[in-house]
Scaffold this active site. Structure first.
Site, PDB file in Angstrom:
ATOM      1  N   GLU A 135      38.616 108.282  33.178  1.00 32.18           N
ATOM      2  CA  GLU A 135      39.774 108.766  32.683  1.00 32.18           C
ATOM      3  C   GLU A 135      39.290 109.451  31.321  1.00 32.18           C
ATOM      4  O   GLU A 135      38.671 108.934  30.472  1.00 32.18           O
ATOM      5  CB  GLU A 135      40.509 107.617  32.173  1.00 32.18           C
ATOM      6  CG  GLU A 135      41.596 107.314  33.291  1.00 32.18           C
ATOM      7  CD  GLU A 135      41.353 105.756  33.561  1.00 32.18           C
ATOM      8  OE1 GLU A 135      41.712 104.830  32.953  1.00 32.18           O
ATOM      9  OE2 GLU A 135      40.928 105.538  34.948  1.00 32.18           O
TER      10      GLU A 135
ATOM     11  N   ASP B 287      47.802 102.964  21.905  1.00 34.22           N
ATOM     12  CA  ASP B 287      46.230 102.567  21.588  1.00 34.22           C
ATOM     13  C   ASP B 287      46.157 101.891  20.405  1.00 34.22           C
ATOM     14  O   ASP B 287      46.747 101.909  19.395  1.00 34.22           O
ATOM     15  CB  ASP B 287      45.637 103.959  21.545  1.00 34.22           C
ATOM     16  CG  ASP B 287      45.345 104.498  23.088  1.00 34.22           C
ATOM     17  OD1 ASP B 287      44.854 103.894  23.788  1.00 34.22           O
ATOM     18  OD2 ASP B 287      45.820 105.609  23.184  1.00 34.22           O
TER      19      ASP B 287
END
Lengths: 393, 257
Positions: free
Chosen positions: B45, B56
């Protein structure tokens, strides 16, 4: 044209819920419940009673005689500065804490920039005995020490946002991350008319007490419910949303939204989102926001900590795009002078956010028989340091 | 057939690695991808950095901020990747947030991905309903799998909906958390992994968030088809630079064999 939210959560092309899956259960539950809860008679009774006895509503609609003479028009001030905690923010936090209780939540989180929403949230958490965590950019914590102290006295934990630019947008990111990490017991009280649907609509409805009161108060004073203009400053846009709400579909009422031009629109230090922003996604909704060509969100600037948000609520983006509202950008200097003038003419020291709304009187000419209602969204105590520095008081 | 689906048909537990493009240095992107494949990683990714990455934690946010400071843009990433299929065969997925893609133009972005040989997109803030209403046709036109996330709080009803709309695999978020905030899995997670396995979804599941070492990789892949390591790898890059990538991967693969 419809200026309210549609069933999918959009104002025209703006709004929606652009959220990671981790937030879906909470936001969806809120979406399904909020209108039902707000229509419940016991909720309404509790909300109204707290607004009356605790916040001190209705807030006066004050005819500003000397200011009116100065500008040769009829100016009324909606006195949100007289609310408990000193600004309109508390209307929303009272509503949302009651909502959180009915949703069975026990822990409250919030973001804050200047600290006004943080204080309003810490206040209602103290009132309800709920745990309260307020995220605030590390830079704002240093700039707004008195409000940090207020939140601590009220029992809240103030957590510094250390990421990114360490201001309001990063505090909002941190609050969202907290909600992702605590999906079961926590309610997130967003302070402005932003965020994923249903937040912009919910916050607007709680703040709409402002325009609801203006209507009947103006009827008493002027014999008519509708003014010729309503004026409010816009950062994320909660006080403006509340001031405009009941007039959105009243065609004869002119709507004026005042943005912070900072040091000037073309200086690179500005927060005038309607001029400088482009359509995009910020904090869960599609709206106008300040960003690079590559879609990175940029840091806005205004002398007023409450107006330096890089986006604007989706309702306001729609009011701008559709032409329903007139957007006027006012510089730091214009706002500071307007704040000083209001202090001298009416004996009221406004928050610098609200000073922006008053600066419109210099840039736009109203007719002698126009009725102009300006929302005085907060009082200037918190800004004394900025006024002292600016005017060398 | 899409490279992701092909890879998932192999009889093995997939190790997928996330890294932020443009970090530690702007032009490390291609070297990191090549080294990961060379050392036995099954899928990658590539993180398109964003200024405000809501899902995140601090590690990936810090790497994104640094990547942007280094000058990374969508156009530069595409330029770096333009010849990647001459040297790399494993599935490549771009993971990012929706706004930079929206600004680039969704169709232009997808077209570019197809030209380069990107196999799928993971966009946490592009939700199912918006995707289906507005973008599904574009993604499909350019052969891109849109990978959806599910979490322990996702209802069975919604999981089935997501399964029906998915292609490639379902990204199972291990626990209620942002990236990089877990330290091993307990009973709650194992029960959740089992519950999802027992649903016999049409798409395979790959678990991410909280996979940091051989032990958590093994726990996650007991029921799932693979696992994704992100923050721990980014941390490794921060501490040891791009020359020590084999050390990190070897530690995980030793258990995998």
């Amino acid at each position: 044209m419809n200026y309210n939210v549609d069933e999918k959560g959009y104002y025209g092309e703006f709004g929606g819920a652009f959220i990671p899956e981790m937030l879906y259960p909470n936001v969806e539950n809120l979406r399904q419940q909020y209108l039902k809860v707000m229509a419940d008679p016991t909720f309404i009774a509790e909300f109204d009673q707290l607004l009356k006895d605790y916040v001190g509503r209705p807030s006066p609609l004050y005819f500003a005689k000397r200011l009116s003479e100065r500008y040769n028009t009829k100016i009324y001030l909606k006195r949100e500065d007289l609310n408990h905690t000193g600004a309109h923010k508390v209307n929303n936090t009272i509503g949302q804490i009651l909502m959180a209780k009915r949703l069975g939540k026990t822990r409250i989180i919030a973001e804050t920039g200047a600290g006004q929403h943080g204080v309003a949230t810490a206040t209602v958490c103290a009132l309800m005995g709920m745990a309260c965590i307020v995220y605030m950019g590390e830079i704002d914590i240093a700039r707004q020490a008195p409000n940090v102290a207020r939140m601590k006295m009220l029992g809240a934990e103030v957590r510094p946002a250390l990421s990114g630019s360490r201001t309001l947008k990063d505090a909002t990111n941190e609050a969202i991350r907290d909600w992702i990490n605590n999906p079961v017991d926590t309610h997130y009280i967003i302070g402005s008319a932003i965020g994923p649907h249903p937040y912009p609509d919910m916050v607007t409805r709680f703040q709409s007490i402002i325009s609801e009161e203006i209507k009947w108060q103006l009827k008493e004073k002027e014999g008519k419910e509708n003014p010729d203009y309503v004026v409010a400053c816009v950062g994320g846009g909660s006080n403006a949303a509340g001031t405009f709400y009941h007039f959105l579909h009243e065609k004869e009422v002119g709507i004026i939204a005042v943005e912070a031009a900072g040091k000037g629109i073309d200086t690179g230090e500005s927060a005038a989102t309607s001029v400088l922003g482009k359509e995009g996604i910020i904090h869960g909704c599609k709206t106008l926001l300040m960003q690079t060509q590559d879609g990175q969100i940029t840091e806005p600037y205004s002398i007023s900590a409450g107006l330096d948000y890089p986006g604007v609520g989706p309702m306001h983006a729609h009011l701008y795009k559709s032409g329903r509202a007139e957007f006027i950008a006012v510089t730091d200097d214009q706002a500071m002078q307007a704040g000083m003038q209001l202090s001298k003419l009416e004996g009221i020291i406004p928050a610098i956010e609200s000073s922006h709304a008053f600066a419109v009187l210099e840039t736009k000419t109203f007719k002698p028989d126009d009725v102009v209602v300006i929302n005085l969204s907060g009082r200037g105590d918190k800004d004394l340091g900025t006024y002292i520095d600016y005017f060398k008081l | 057939m899409n490279r992701i689906n092909q890879k998932l048909q192999e009889d093995k537990k997939l190790l997928s690695i996330y890294f932020t493009a443009g970090y530690p240095a702007l032009n490390d992107t291609v070297k990191i991808i090549q080294d990961l494949e060379k050392n036995g990683v099954d899928m990658i990714e590539i993180g398109l950095p964003f200024s405000d990455p809501l899902a995140d934690g601090p590690t990936i946010q810090a790497s994104s901020t640094q990547a942007l400071t280094n000058g990374m843009t969508t156009a530069i990433l595409f330029e770096q990747l333009k010849n990647i299929r001459k040297s790399v065969r494993i599935p490549l997925i771009i993971m990012g947030y929706f706004n930079p893609i929206f600004q680039y133009g969704v169709e232009a972005f997808c077209k570019k991905c197809q030209e380069i040989g990107i196999d799928g997109l993971i966009l946490p803030d592009l939700p199912l309903d918006v995707y289906q209403d507005q973008y599904e046709d574009i993604f499909k036109k350019y052969g891109l799998a849109h990978i959806f996330l599910i979490t322990p709080q996702t209802s069975d009803e919604r999981i089935l909906k997501i399964d029906a709309a998915s292609d490639g695999f379902i990204y199972m978020v291990s626990s209620a958390s942002v990236t990089g905030s877990q330290d091993g899995f307990g009973n709650t997670q194992e029960q959740y992994f089992q519950r999802i396995a027992d649903m016999h979804l049409k798409n395979p599941q790959i678990i991410g968030f909280g996979i940091s070492n051989a032990e958590t990789f093994q726990q996650a892949t007991k029921t799932a088809s693979g696992a994704i390591i992100g923050s721990a790898f980014v941390k490794h890059l921060t501490n040891h630079g791009v020359e020590k990538i084999p050390d990190f991967i070897e530690g995980i693969l030793a258990v995998k064999q």
